[in-house]
Write a protein that holds these residues in place. Structure first.
Motif, PDB file in Angstrom:
ATOM      1  N   PRO A  29       0.827  -1.203   0.000  1.00  0.00           N
ATOM      2  CA  PRO A  29       0.000   0.000   0.000  1.00  0.00           C
ATOM      3  C   PRO A  29       0.861   1.251   0.000  1.00  0.00           C
ATOM      4  CG  PRO A  29      -0.796  -1.571   1.610  1.00  0.00           C
ATOM      5  CD  PRO A  29       0.505  -2.106   1.120  1.00  0.00           C
ATOM      6  N   ARG A  30       0.422   2.249  -0.725  1.00  0.00           N
ATOM      7  CA  ARG A  30       1.231   3.450  -0.870  1.00  0.00           C
ATOM      8  C   ARG A  30       1.377   4.230   0.435  1.00  0.00           C
ATOM      9  NH1 ARG A  30       2.642   3.972  -6.093  1.00  0.00           N
ATOM     10  NH2 ARG A  30       3.644   5.976  -5.715  1.00  0.00           N
ATOM     11  N   ASN A  31       0.555   3.919   1.435  1.00  0.00           N
ATOM     12  CA  ASN A  31       0.716   4.592   2.715  1.00  0.00           C
ATOM     13  C   ASN A  31       1.566   3.788   3.693  1.00  0.00           C
ATOM     14  OD1 ASN A  31      -1.131   2.579   3.131  1.00  0.00           O
ATOM     15  ND2 ASN A  31      -2.453   3.772   4.479  1.00  0.00           N
ATOM     16  N   ARG A  32       2.135   2.668   3.215  1.00  0.00           N
ATOM     17  CA  ARG A  32       3.020   1.880   4.066  1.00  0.00           C
ATOM     18  C   ARG A  32       4.456   2.308   3.794  1.00  0.00           C
ATOM     19  NH1 ARG A  32       3.298  -4.727   4.843  1.00  0.00           N
ATOM     20  NH2 ARG A  32       4.656  -4.673   6.682  1.00  0.00           N
ATOM     21  N   PRO A  33       5.144   2.826   4.814  1.00  0.00           N
ATOM     22  CA  PRO A  33       6.502   3.327   4.592  1.00  0.00           C
ATOM     23  C   PRO A  33       7.478   2.220   4.171  1.00  0.00           C
ATOM     24  CG  PRO A  33       5.611   4.188   6.640  1.00  0.00           C
ATOM     25  CD  PRO A  33       4.674   3.117   6.180  1.00  0.00           C
ATOM     26  N   ILE A  34       8.351   2.583   3.273  1.00  0.00           N
ATOM     27  CA  ILE A  34       9.437   1.717   2.839  1.00  0.00           C
ATOM     28  C   ILE A  34      10.742   2.451   3.092  1.00  0.00           C
ATOM     29  CG2 ILE A  34      10.469   0.505   0.892  1.00  0.00           C
ATOM     30  CD1 ILE A  34       7.670   0.491  -0.382  1.00  0.00           C
ATOM     31  N   HIS A  35      11.700   1.739   3.662  1.00  0.00           N
ATOM     32  CA  HIS A  35      12.963   2.343   4.056  1.00  0.00           C
ATOM     33  C   HIS A  35      14.121   1.656   3.355  1.00  0.00           C
ATOM     34  CE1 HIS A  35      11.286   4.110   7.962  1.00  0.00           C
ATOM     35  NE2 HIS A  35      10.302   3.355   7.504  1.00  0.00           N
ATOM     36  N   TRP A  36      15.182   2.408   3.155  1.00  0.00           N
ATOM     37  CA  TRP A  36      16.477   1.845   2.795  1.00  0.00           C
ATOM     38  C   TRP A  36      17.437   2.104   3.965  1.00  0.00           C
ATOM     39  CZ3 TRP A  36      17.860  -1.111  -1.297  1.00  0.00           C
ATOM     40  CH2 TRP A  36      17.017  -1.149  -2.400  1.00  0.00           C
ATOM     41  N   TYR A  37      18.171   1.061   4.325  1.00  0.00           N
ATOM     42  CA  TYR A  37      19.223   1.150   5.320  1.00  0.00           C
ATOM     43  C   TYR A  37      20.515   0.636   4.687  1.00  0.00           C
ATOM     44  CZ  TYR A  37      16.122   2.035   9.308  1.00  0.00           C
ATOM     45  OH  TYR A  37      15.235   2.598  10.198  1.00  0.00           O
ATOM     46  N   ARG A  38      21.619   0.885   5.340  1.00  0.00           N
ATOM     47  CA  ARG A  38      22.888   0.327   4.884  1.00  0.00           C
ATOM     48  C   ARG A  38      23.745  -0.031   6.089  1.00  0.00           C
ATOM     49  NH1 ARG A  38      25.664   5.747   2.161  1.00  0.00           N
ATOM     50  NH2 ARG A  38      26.127   6.845   4.120  1.00  0.00           N
ATOM     51  N   GLN A  39      24.639  -0.973   5.848  1.00  0.00           N
ATOM     52  CA  GLN A  39      25.542  -1.403   6.906  1.00  0.00           C
ATOM     53  C   GLN A  39      26.921  -1.616   6.328  1.00  0.00           C
ATOM     54  OE1 GLN A  39      24.242  -4.847   9.139  1.00  0.00           O
ATOM     55  NE2 GLN A  39      25.482  -4.244  10.886  1.00  0.00           N
ATOM     56  N   ALA A  40      27.860  -0.809   6.796  1.00  0.00           N
ATOM     57  CA  ALA A  40      29.254  -0.949   6.387  1.00  0.00           C
ATOM     58  C   ALA A  40      29.948  -1.937   7.324  1.00  0.00           C
ATOM     59  CB  ALA A  40      29.945   0.408   6.427  1.00  0.00           C
ATOM     60  N   PRO A  41      31.062  -2.537   6.890  1.00  0.00           N
ATOM     61  CA  PRO A  41      31.767  -3.495   7.739  1.00  0.00           C
ATOM     62  C   PRO A  41      32.145  -2.881   9.083  1.00  0.00           C
ATOM     63  CG  PRO A  41      32.613  -3.566   5.502  1.00  0.00           C
ATOM     64  CD  PRO A  41      31.674  -2.402   5.562  1.00  0.00           C
ATOM     65  N   GLY A  42      31.814  -3.602  10.157  1.00  0.00           N
ATOM     66  CA  GLY A  42      32.158  -3.146  11.489  1.00  0.00           C
ATOM     67  C   GLY A  42      31.304  -2.019  12.018  1.00  0.00           C
ATOM     68  N   MET A  43      30.277  -1.632  11.256  1.00  0.00           N
ATOM     69  CA  MET A  43      29.429  -0.509  11.664  1.00  0.00           C
ATOM     70  C   MET A  43      28.007  -1.000  11.902  1.00  0.00           C
ATOM     71  SD  MET A  43      31.569   2.016  11.473  1.00  0.00           S
ATOM     72  CE  MET A  43      30.614   3.530  11.374  1.00  0.00           C
ATOM     73  N   GLU A  44      27.234  -0.187  12.620  1.00  0.00           N
ATOM     74  CA  GLU A  44      25.830  -0.513  12.820  1.00  0.00           C
ATOM     75  C   GLU A  44      25.032  -0.148  11.566  1.00  0.00           C
ATOM     76  OE1 GLU A  44      25.459  -0.111  17.664  1.00  0.00           O
ATOM     77  OE2 GLU A  44      24.120   1.019  16.350  1.00  0.00           O
ATOM     78  N   ARG A  45      23.916  -0.814  11.416  1.00  0.00           N
ATOM     79  CA  ARG A  45      23.035  -0.491  10.300  1.00  0.00           C
ATOM     80  C   ARG A  45      22.492   0.919  10.498  1.00  0.00           C
ATOM     81  NH1 ARG A  45      19.025  -5.182   8.303  1.00  0.00           N
ATOM     82  NH2 ARG A  45      21.038  -6.229   8.508  1.00  0.00           N
ATOM     83  N   GLU A  46      22.497   1.688   9.410  1.00  0.00           N
ATOM     84  CA  GLU A  46      22.045   3.075   9.527  1.00  0.00           C
ATOM     85  C   GLU A  46      20.982   3.397   8.489  1.00  0.00           C
ATOM     86  OE1 GLU A  46      25.119   5.965   8.758  1.00  0.00           O
ATOM     87  OE2 GLU A  46      25.506   5.216   6.750  1.00  0.00           O
ATOM     88  N   PHE A  47      20.111   4.309   8.862  1.00  0.00           N
ATOM     89  CA  PHE A  47      19.043   4.763   7.983  1.00  0.00           C
ATOM     90  C   PHE A  47      19.613   5.547   6.814  1.00  0.00           C
ATOM     91  CE2 PHE A  47      15.025   6.362   6.688  1.00  0.00           C
ATOM     92  CZ  PHE A  47      15.200   7.700   6.386  1.00  0.00           C
TER      93      PHE A  47
END
Length: 117
Positions: A29-47
């Motif tokens: 549904p178009r009102n359901r948020p979709i996110h992209w995150y990324r995680q670099a080696p040794g780092m926490e996942r970030e928005f």
């Protein structure tokens, strides 16, 4: 539960562009948020970026003005257009649909983006 598959990652040089795709197993549904995150080696996942109701978008400060999130009218595919890539953008990129009345949150398996200097 929605299944997500990311694609489009790869190895590029600094300054180049990539477009990541996130394909869902069912319409989102178009009102359901979709996110992209990324995680670099040794780092926490970030928005990285998100798209929500009425295609409202938000970005982290580090990618603002370089990345653009969008979604297809088929309601199954979300994109992350990444321009002006930098070595510090190197990470595994994940898409995620938010939890809510539609069901639990769901993550894809990730796609590797590597930017060489």
């Amino acid at each position: 539960q929605v299944q997500l598959v990311e694609s489009g990652g790869g190895l590029v040089q600094a300054g180049e562009s990539l477009r990541l795709s996130c394909t869902a197993s069912t319409n989102i549904p178009r009102n359901r948020p979709i996110h992209w995150y990324r995680q670099a080696p040794g780092m926490e996942r970030e928005f990285v970026a998100a798209i929500g109701t009425a295609d409202y978008t938000s970005y982290s400060e580090s990618v603002k003005f370089r990345f653009r999130i969008s979604r297809d009218n088929d309601q199954k595919t979300t994109y992350l257009q990444m321009n002006g890539l930098k070595p510090e953008d190197t990470a595994v990129y994940y898409c995620m649909v938010a939890a809510g009345v539609w069901g639990p949150a769901s993550w894809g398996q990730g796609t590797q983006v590597t930017v060489s200097s």
